[in-house]
Scaffold this motif. Structure first.
Motif, PDB file in Angstrom:
ATOM      1  N   TRP A   3      28.219  51.736  49.079  1.00 50.94           N
ATOM      2  CA  TRP A   3      29.606  51.386  49.339  1.00 50.94           C
ATOM      3  C   TRP A   3      30.003  50.112  48.616  1.00 50.94           C
ATOM      4  CZ3 TRP A   3      32.623  55.012  50.526  1.00 50.94           C
ATOM      5  CH2 TRP A   3      32.166  56.089  51.285  1.00 50.94           C
ATOM      6  N   GLY A   4      29.054  49.207  48.436  1.00 45.76           N
ATOM      7  CA  GLY A   4      29.338  48.002  47.665  1.00 45.76           C
ATOM      8  C   GLY A   4      29.661  48.333  46.218  1.00 45.76           C
ATOM      9  N   ALA A   5      28.873  49.240  45.640  1.00 44.22           N
ATOM     10  CA  ALA A   5      29.125  49.657  44.260  1.00 44.22           C
ATOM     11  C   ALA A   5      30.442  50.424  44.160  1.00 44.22           C
ATOM     12  CB  ALA A   5      27.968  50.514  43.762  1.00 44.22           C
ATOM     13  N   THR A   6      30.728  51.234  45.160  1.00 38.70           N
ATOM     14  CA  THR A   6      31.974  51.988  45.167  1.00 38.70           C
ATOM     15  C   THR A   6      33.175  51.055  45.236  1.00 38.70           C
ATOM     16  OG1 THR A   6      30.882  53.835  46.259  1.00 38.70           O
ATOM     17  CG2 THR A   6      33.284  53.789  46.363  1.00 38.70           C
ATOM     18  N   LEU A   7      33.104  50.055  46.110  1.00 36.09           N
ATOM     19  CA  LEU A   7      34.202  49.087  46.213  1.00 36.09           C
ATOM     20  C   LEU A   7      34.352  48.270  44.935  1.00 36.09           C
ATOM     21  CD1 LEU A   7      33.847  47.822  49.880  1.00 36.09           C
ATOM     22  CD2 LEU A   7      35.694  49.183  48.909  1.00 36.09           C
ATOM     23  N   ALA A   8      33.226  47.869  44.340  1.00 34.88           N
ATOM     24  CA  ALA A   8      33.291  47.102  43.099  1.00 34.88           C
ATOM     25  C   ALA A   8      33.955  47.921  41.995  1.00 34.88           C
ATOM     26  CB  ALA A   8      31.890  46.667  42.674  1.00 34.88           C
ATOM     27  N   THR A  10      36.059  50.423  42.438  1.00 39.29           N
ATOM     28  CA  THR A  10      37.459  50.605  42.805  1.00 39.29           C
ATOM     29  C   THR A  10      38.283  49.376  42.444  1.00 39.29           C
ATOM     30  OG1 THR A  10      36.813  52.081  44.595  1.00 39.29           O
ATOM     31  CG2 THR A  10      39.031  51.143  44.698  1.00 39.29           C
ATOM     32  N   PHE A  11      37.772  48.183  42.749  1.00 43.79           N
ATOM     33  CA  PHE A  11      38.495  46.954  42.421  1.00 43.79           C
ATOM     34  C   PHE A  11      38.637  46.782  40.911  1.00 43.79           C
ATOM     35  CE2 PHE A  11      36.930  45.071  46.633  1.00 43.79           C
ATOM     36  CZ  PHE A  11      38.037  45.565  47.300  1.00 43.79           C
ATOM     37  N   ALA A  12      37.586  47.110  40.170  1.00 35.60           N
ATOM     38  CA  ALA A  12      37.650  47.014  38.713  1.00 35.60           C
ATOM     39  C   ALA A  12      38.663  48.010  38.159  1.00 35.60           C
ATOM     40  CB  ALA A  12      36.274  47.259  38.107  1.00 35.60           C
ATOM     41  N   PHE A  13      38.676  49.218  38.695  1.00 33.00           N
ATOM     42  CA  PHE A  13      39.606  50.250  38.251  1.00 33.00           C
ATOM     43  C   PHE A  13      41.043  49.831  38.530  1.00 33.00           C
ATOM     44  CE2 PHE A  13      41.914  54.248  38.731  1.00 33.00           C
ATOM     45  CZ  PHE A  13      41.503  54.928  37.594  1.00 33.00           C
ATOM     46  N   ALA A  67      41.002  45.265  21.505  1.00 34.58           N
ATOM     47  CA  ALA A  67      39.958  44.293  21.843  1.00 34.58           C
ATOM     48  C   ALA A  67      39.436  44.519  23.258  1.00 34.58           C
ATOM     49  CB  ALA A  67      40.496  42.871  21.698  1.00 34.58           C
ATOM     50  N   ALA A  68      40.321  44.850  24.188  1.00 35.54           N
ATOM     51  CA  ALA A  68      39.905  45.075  25.568  1.00 35.54           C
ATOM     52  C   ALA A  68      38.999  46.296  25.682  1.00 35.54           C
ATOM     53  CB  ALA A  68      41.132  45.240  26.466  1.00 35.54           C
ATOM     54  N   VAL A  69      39.354  47.375  24.996  1.00 39.65           N
ATOM     55  CA  VAL A  69      38.531  48.581  25.042  1.00 39.65           C
ATOM     56  C   VAL A  69      37.182  48.323  24.373  1.00 39.65           C
ATOM     57  CG1 VAL A  69      38.345  50.961  24.218  1.00 39.65           C
ATOM     58  CG2 VAL A  69      40.457  50.165  25.240  1.00 39.65           C
ATOM     59  N   SER A  70      37.177  47.610  23.247  1.00 43.44           N
ATOM     60  CA  SER A  70      35.921  47.283  22.566  1.00 43.44           C
ATOM     61  C   SER A  70      35.019  46.438  23.462  1.00 43.44           C
ATOM     62  CB  SER A  70      36.207  46.527  21.271  1.00 43.44           C
ATOM     63  OG  SER A  70      36.997  47.302  20.420  1.00 43.44           O
ATOM     64  N   PHE A  71      35.599  45.462  24.123  1.00 40.75           N
ATOM     65  CA  PHE A  71      34.833  44.627  25.047  1.00 40.75           C
ATOM     66  C   PHE A  71      34.288  45.462  26.199  1.00 40.75           C
ATOM     67  CE2 PHE A  71      34.599  41.809  28.759  1.00 40.75           C
ATOM     68  CZ  PHE A  71      33.691  40.888  28.277  1.00 40.75           C
ATOM     69  N   ASP A  72      35.096  46.398  26.679  1.00 38.89           N
ATOM     70  CA  ASP A  72      34.666  47.253  27.775  1.00 38.89           C
ATOM     71  C   ASP A  72      33.464  48.108  27.373  1.00 38.89           C
ATOM     72  OD1 ASP A  72      34.987  48.519  30.390  1.00 38.89           O
ATOM     73  OD2 ASP A  72      35.622  50.266  29.242  1.00 38.89           O
ATOM     74  N   LEU A  95      27.350  39.372  38.910  1.00 41.54           N
ATOM     75  CA  LEU A  95      28.684  39.405  38.316  1.00 41.54           C
ATOM     76  C   LEU A  95      29.702  38.698  39.198  1.00 41.54           C
ATOM     77  CD1 LEU A  95      28.780  43.045  36.945  1.00 41.54           C
ATOM     78  CD2 LEU A  95      28.679  40.944  35.616  1.00 41.54           C
ATOM     79  N   LEU A  96      29.626  38.913  40.496  1.00 31.94           N
ATOM     80  CA  LEU A  96      30.552  38.254  41.408  1.00 31.94           C
ATOM     81  C   LEU A  96      30.313  36.747  41.446  1.00 31.94           C
ATOM     82  CD1 LEU A  96      30.627  40.824  44.327  1.00 31.94           C
ATOM     83  CD2 LEU A  96      32.447  40.317  42.695  1.00 31.94           C
ATOM     84  N   SER A  97      29.066  36.320  41.300  1.00 31.93           N
ATOM     85  CA  SER A  97      28.747  34.885  41.270  1.00 31.93           C
ATOM     86  C   SER A  97      29.295  34.233  40.007  1.00 31.93           C
ATOM     87  CB  SER A  97      27.252  34.664  41.355  1.00 31.93           C
ATOM     88  OG  SER A  97      26.738  35.141  42.576  1.00 31.93           O
TER      89      SER A  97
END
Length: 99
Positions: A3-8, A10-13, A67-72, A95-97
């Protein structure tokens, strides 16, 4: 961990796709409008409607998107290795830290 990975994810999306509706405001704030000198003289609540985005403005936005897509893509390759080595929970915590 699931669920932590799912929430992470979701927030990134949401963070990534929330940018498109805010683009008119971001254009004005970053001074990307072709008539930026005129816009800066206007009251703040009239600036977004007065922004004219033609060739130079659209070129800058397109370059930023590339640039954003390349970085992604690069980040996905790097994080894939990091997740394999440390696991998803520790990687997410790192990553959160750093963020």
């Amino acid at each position: 961990a699931f669920w932590g990975a799912t929430l992470a994810f979701t927030f990134a999306f949401i963070g990534w796709f929330a940018f498109a509706p805010l683009l008119p405001v971001v254009r004005v704030d970053l001074g990307l409008c072709d008539n930026n000198a005129v816009i800066q003289l206007l009251p703040e609540d009239e600036r977004v409607e007065a922004c004219v985005c033609k060739k130079e403005c659209k070129s800058t936005i397109a370059s930023a998107n590339i640039a954003a897509v390349s970085f992604d893509v690069g980040t996905r390759f790097i994080l894939g290795s990091v997740i394999e080595k440390f696991g998803p929970v520790k990687t997410d915590c790192m990553l959160l830290s750093f963020g």
